[in-house]
Design an enzyme around this catalytic site. Sequence first.
Site, PDB file in Angstrom:
ATOM      1  N   ASP A 126       0.822  -1.210   0.000  1.00 55.30           N
ATOM      2  CA  ASP A 126       0.000   0.000   0.000  1.00 55.30           C
ATOM      3  C   ASP A 126       0.857   1.261   0.000  1.00 55.30           C
ATOM      4  O   ASP A 126       2.073   1.204   0.257  1.00 55.30           O
ATOM      5  CB  ASP A 126      -0.975  -0.002   1.197  1.00 55.30           C
ATOM      6  CG  ASP A 126      -0.332  -0.407   2.506  1.00 55.30           C
ATOM      7  OD1 ASP A 126       0.917  -0.497   2.562  1.00 55.30           O
ATOM      8  OD2 ASP A 126      -1.051  -0.619   3.487  1.00 55.30           O
ATOM      9  N   ASN A 155      -7.856  -2.611  13.648  1.00 54.34           N
ATOM     10  CA  ASN A 155      -9.245  -2.885  13.254  1.00 54.34           C
ATOM     11  C   ASN A 155      -9.331  -4.069  12.296  1.00 54.34           C
ATOM     12  O   ASN A 155     -10.360  -4.298  11.679  1.00 54.34           O
ATOM     13  CB  ASN A 155      -9.862  -1.635  12.602  1.00 54.34           C
ATOM     14  CG  ASN A 155      -9.090  -1.203  11.366  1.00 54.34           C
ATOM     15  OD1 ASN A 155      -8.131  -1.861  10.954  1.00 54.34           O
ATOM     16  ND2 ASN A 155      -9.504  -0.105  10.756  1.00 54.34           N
ATOM     17  N   HIS A 198      -7.466  -4.479   9.545  1.00 56.53           N
ATOM     18  CA  HIS A 198      -7.106  -4.235   8.143  1.00 56.53           C
ATOM     19  C   HIS A 198      -5.821  -4.961   7.768  1.00 56.53           C
ATOM     20  O   HIS A 198      -4.944  -5.188   8.608  1.00 56.53           O
ATOM     21  CB  HIS A 198      -7.058  -2.734   7.798  1.00 56.53           C
ATOM     22  CG  HIS A 198      -5.894  -1.967   8.346  1.00 56.53           C
ATOM     23  ND1 HIS A 198      -5.985  -0.627   8.681  1.00 56.53           N
ATOM     24  CD2 HIS A 198      -4.602  -2.298   8.600  1.00 56.53           C
ATOM     25  CE1 HIS A 198      -4.809  -0.205   9.095  1.00 56.53           C
ATOM     26  NE2 HIS A 198      -3.958  -1.197   9.056  1.00 56.53           N
ATOM     27  N   GLU A 254      -9.612  -1.826   4.703  1.00 61.35           N
ATOM     28  CA  GLU A 254     -10.241  -1.521   5.988  1.00 61.35           C
ATOM     29  C   GLU A 254     -11.519  -2.349   6.151  1.00 61.35           C
ATOM     30  O   GLU A 254     -12.005  -2.936   5.176  1.00 61.35           O
ATOM     31  CB  GLU A 254     -10.593  -0.020   6.017  1.00 61.35           C
ATOM     32  CG  GLU A 254      -9.390   0.917   5.908  1.00 61.35           C
ATOM     33  CD  GLU A 254      -8.675   1.125   7.239  1.00 61.35           C
ATOM     34  OE1 GLU A 254      -8.679   0.222   8.091  1.00 61.35           O
ATOM     35  OE2 GLU A 254      -8.105   2.222   7.427  1.00 61.35           O
TER      36      GLU A 254
END
Length: 254
Positions: free
Chosen positions: A71, A140, A142, A147
Amino acid sequence: MKISVYKNKEEGSRIFSKTFVNEINSILLKKNNCTICLATGSSPTIFYNELVIHYKKKNIDFKKIKIFNLDEFYNINPKSINSYSYYLYHHLLNHVNIKQKNVNLLLGKPANLKDYCKSVEDEIKKIGGIDIMILGIGMNGHIGFNEPGSNQNTVTRKVRISDNSREILSNDFNSQKDVPNEAITLGIKTILSAKKIYLLAWGTGKSDIIKKAIEEDVNEKCPASFLRKHQNLEFILDKYSTSKLNDSLQVNRN
Ligand code: F6R
């Protein structure tokens, strides 16, 4: 799914780096090239340092290794110290004999976003897929910047970074308002297409999300849970990040 648990992140990174180097060398023996895809963030930093040490000891040669990353912040300058490109050069690529033509780091500012995202997927397919994928996990759930809400059919695309992730990332920037709102990330489908996946997580802070990813439902609420659909997945954990796991799980405690 294999779960390997180590005393702490130092020991885990050191032992895992040997496994990784051996695996790369056996892939190179078989097909004379190897493609790896790398995460950034705090989880793999000691591991990258160990890889540099292996390189200096001549245990690994990067000449025939191709590199992708997971990313990048959208619109970021690659020279910015906050870019994931900068991170990978700083922690690994500047210190080994990787060939520039084999470095495929995601661009934060592609000229044509749609064509660019497709070209990343095409390039991965053209070179025969990713042999080894190194992941971290967000608080979370991800993976990359997939996400919560990202489904298993997602491919490389621009995404919104969640408020939760932006708050955590604000430690690396001056403040939360300086954290980019968007990123470009490989998708979950892209990640699952890798031949081997390792996910590294350390510390009690990751224990809740590791429990969700490993023990709870496989769904979009925790994108990392989709990894359990993969045939060749290994979690590289320390004992702190496994502290909430069910005891009945077959955990390989090193
Ligand atoms: C970054 C990436 C992210 C991180 C995750 C965990 O390239 O892929 O998914 O792996 O945010 O970050 P750390 O390791 O800093 O806790």
